[in-house]
Design an enzyme around this catalytic site. Structure first.
Site, PDB file in Angstrom:
ATOM      1  CB  CYS B  83      -0.939   0.004   1.196  1.00  0.00           C
ATOM      2  SG  CYS B  83      -2.065  -1.389   1.186  1.00  0.00           S
ATOM      3  CB  SER B 207      -9.952   3.339   3.531  1.00  0.00           C
ATOM      4  OG  SER B 207      -9.058   2.241   3.481  1.00  0.00           O
ATOM      5  CE  LYS B 329     -14.926   5.257   6.351  1.00  0.00           C
ATOM      6  NZ  LYS B 329     -15.478   5.111   5.019  1.00  0.00           N
ATOM      7  CG  HIS B 333      -6.486   2.443   0.583  1.00  0.00           C
ATOM      8  ND1 HIS B 333      -5.277   2.882   0.066  1.00  0.00           N
ATOM      9  CD2 HIS B 333      -6.167   1.418   1.432  1.00  0.00           C
ATOM     10  CE1 HIS B 333      -4.283   2.152   0.578  1.00  0.00           C
ATOM     11  NE2 HIS B 333      -4.795   1.268   1.401  1.00  0.00           N
TER      12      HIS B 333
END
Lengths: 385, 385
Positions: B83, B207, B329, B333
């Site tokens: 990520c 998210s 959020k 994402h």
């Protein structure tokens, strides 16, 4: 930018390592390089790998390996440029050390391919090609290279047998490399009888996959000037360039323009030309790629690459030795690791540690790693001071 | 090293982009950044992505996108740090320009997640964790974060509702961001009623995934000193660090040591401290991560992150505004793209182009991108000159 030196190297034998996990395999090479360099910590780890996310269900390899080899806290990055991922990792490490951002960097490459069925790996390799316009048409990598080789034979009037020398040289050299997947010589007769995979490419034109990992430790050259008695091996040229991802978009599919561009950058940085290169670890994934690479790097005229193989000039005592430790053909081609194997082998040659296939007095060694069908090419030149 | 400036930014709305291919999606953001920068060529492209090899059957994204946006020949590299792939791409570009190896670099991030079934994506996200010791036990990322949050609540005596402010602030800000996946405010009552995903994490703590891409163009700052009338936005700090990949190997699973290490590097390079930061794009993949990130970066005492949310200090007019454009959020994402969205949003703030959620007089903006469960963390500080 600071001068960068290779302080340590490590590699695993390329094989079917069903008994070793991905981290054990990569760890073996990285820890060997750290031991060779005499270091126990590093500031950063750059690791090249193409398909661990799908083949081994493990991504995030930078962090994964930094943790495993005990350099927790260090920066860690996984880079992927298909089959040129290994050289991409090396280039990232070179740039990090050269820029001054990092002092001790580890570059590594790993690929674990033999745990998955062959047809899955063939499909995963095809993700390096254009998925919409090449792979989805059913074109595998051997098929793409077969199209190139067929056209090349037609344009430049070569026969299949004229490519035999590339494979024979690679296997002859691989005999003496304990890390090579295949350590047996082949004859011209065997080459002629090899089963066809995708005409005109036969089994002995194509490099084998395998599980393997290779690594190097890079530091600023000035750190070594105080002298530890060892020869200093410096990275004096690093070039990277791309071409279209799909072959059919190229003006000339028989010319590796990304190889030409990247090698020109490397020659220019090193302030040398092809005549100064003592050995060249070319990307002989297929014999046709070895020929095209020799041409783009200035060792042969356009369309005349096979002549160097026919005349024996690619052997360790020839004009431009290639595949001196077996090349992709005999050492093996664990895709994301290959570029790092090439670097390790160049360092062995420049240190004079290449045994029976040592190139006498080697001072400049070059490695060229090709991603996709010539679409991403990275070239490095190393020099013994 | 040379000073590096961000000259252009581009992004796509985060959504379910079933009508756009991977290259169209990434191309939209990259071409927008090139247009914003007023350039038509670049020397290098660094692109962050986590799962295109498995989710989109396309690897080799550097070459793939360099070709598509018309900078054929340029160096191109795909980087992957789970990520934190987006920030890793940005950091690679920063280092390349700073070192002098590259003049005009494009950094981008892309992820296309909604073409695959949700359970496949959950499994692919888990390849960022330790496959042998976490993922193979059935732990998904939300489960890993739930374990952390549960322990955190126990250690520091927090209730679930104390985390509501993170989600409410993110959604309130996302309302004003046309690129956000969710552009609707939520209330504390809605947060309380949200269905539980993995206790204590509910739907509004987590998210959403999505398809998206974001990009920036980087150049040496000196190139802009001649003046084009625009504010110069410089990268004044860049830090990267790792922790163990598996949570159970950490001495303290409630402390983001990689965040602390990377932010200290960034503060030190920028010669500032937390008190100088005007806004902070934190990695609020889960509300617990926002709290831990605020603590590790010096904005809250250990265990006291939620207090900043409860007291409204994370709003655009608060002491340390976070998620100013919606955060992970509400903006969404798309994992490998998130780090680049954060950079784009910091640049918008420093340019004064953040509309209704503009932080008044913002001069220093920070972005922190987290890979895995805090195992690879990259922090950047940007400054308006």
């Amino acid at each position: 930018m600071r001068e960068v030196a290779v302080l340590g190297i490590g590699q695993t034998k390329i094989d079917e390592h069903w008994d070793k996990s991905l981290r054990e395999l990569a760890g073996e090479a990285i820890l060997a390089a750290m031991l060779d360099a005499g270091i126990t910590r590093a500031d950063a780890l750059y690791i090249g790998n193409m398909m661990s996310g799908s083949a081994n269900h493990q991504q995030h390899l930078g962090t994964y390996m930094a943790d495993w080899v005990g350099i927790k806290g260090a920066e860690a990055l996984h880079v992927e440029d298909a089959c040129s991922s290994g050289a991409a990792a090396f280039r990232s490490a070179v740039m990090a050390v050269a820029s001054g951002a990092v002092d001790v960097a580890i570059a590594a490459g790993v690929e674990k391919m033999t745990d998955s069925p062959g047809n899955e790996i063939t499909a995963e390799l095809a993700t390096a090609a254009d998925q919409d316009w090449e792979a989805s048409q059913g074109l595998s990598f051997v098929a793409l290279n077969a199209l190139i080789m067929r056209r090349y034979m037609y344009e430049y009037k070569w026969e299949r047998d004229h490519f035999a020398g590339f494979s024979i040289n690679a296997h002859a050299n691989g005999v003496h490399n304990p890390f090579a997947r295949f350590q047996e010589a082949i004859s011209e007769a065997q080459y002629r009888k090899a089963p066809m995979i995708a005409e005109p490419i036969n089994l002995l034109d194509a490099s084998p996959m395998g599980d393997g990992a290779a690594a190097a430790v890079l530091v600023p050259a000035e750190m070594l000037r105080r002298g530890n008695g060892r020869k200093i091996i410096r990275v004096v040229g690093s070039g990277a360039a791309t071409d279209t991802i799909a072959i059919h978009h190229r003006r000339d599919p028989l010319w590796l323009s990304a190889a030409e561009k990247s090698v020109k950058q490397a020659y220019s940085q090193a302030k040398i030309g092809p005549e100064d290169i003592d050995l060249f670890e070319a990307h002989d994934a297929f014999t046709i790629m070895a020929a095209l690479s020799l041409e783009a790097c200035g060792f042969a005229e356009r369309g005349q690459g096979p002549r160097l193989a026919m005349e024996g000039e690619i052997r360790p005592n020839g004009k431009i030795p290639i595949a001196t430790r077996g090349g992709l053909k005999a050492r093996g081609h664990p895709v994301g690791a290959t570029g790092m194997y090439q670097i390790v082998e160049v360092v062995q040659q420049l240190r004079g540690e290449a045994g029976a296939t040592q190139v006498d007095g080697a001072r400049y060694g070059m490695a060229q790693n090709i991603g996709g069908s010539g679409s991403n090419i990275i070239t490095h030149i190393l020099m013994r001071e």
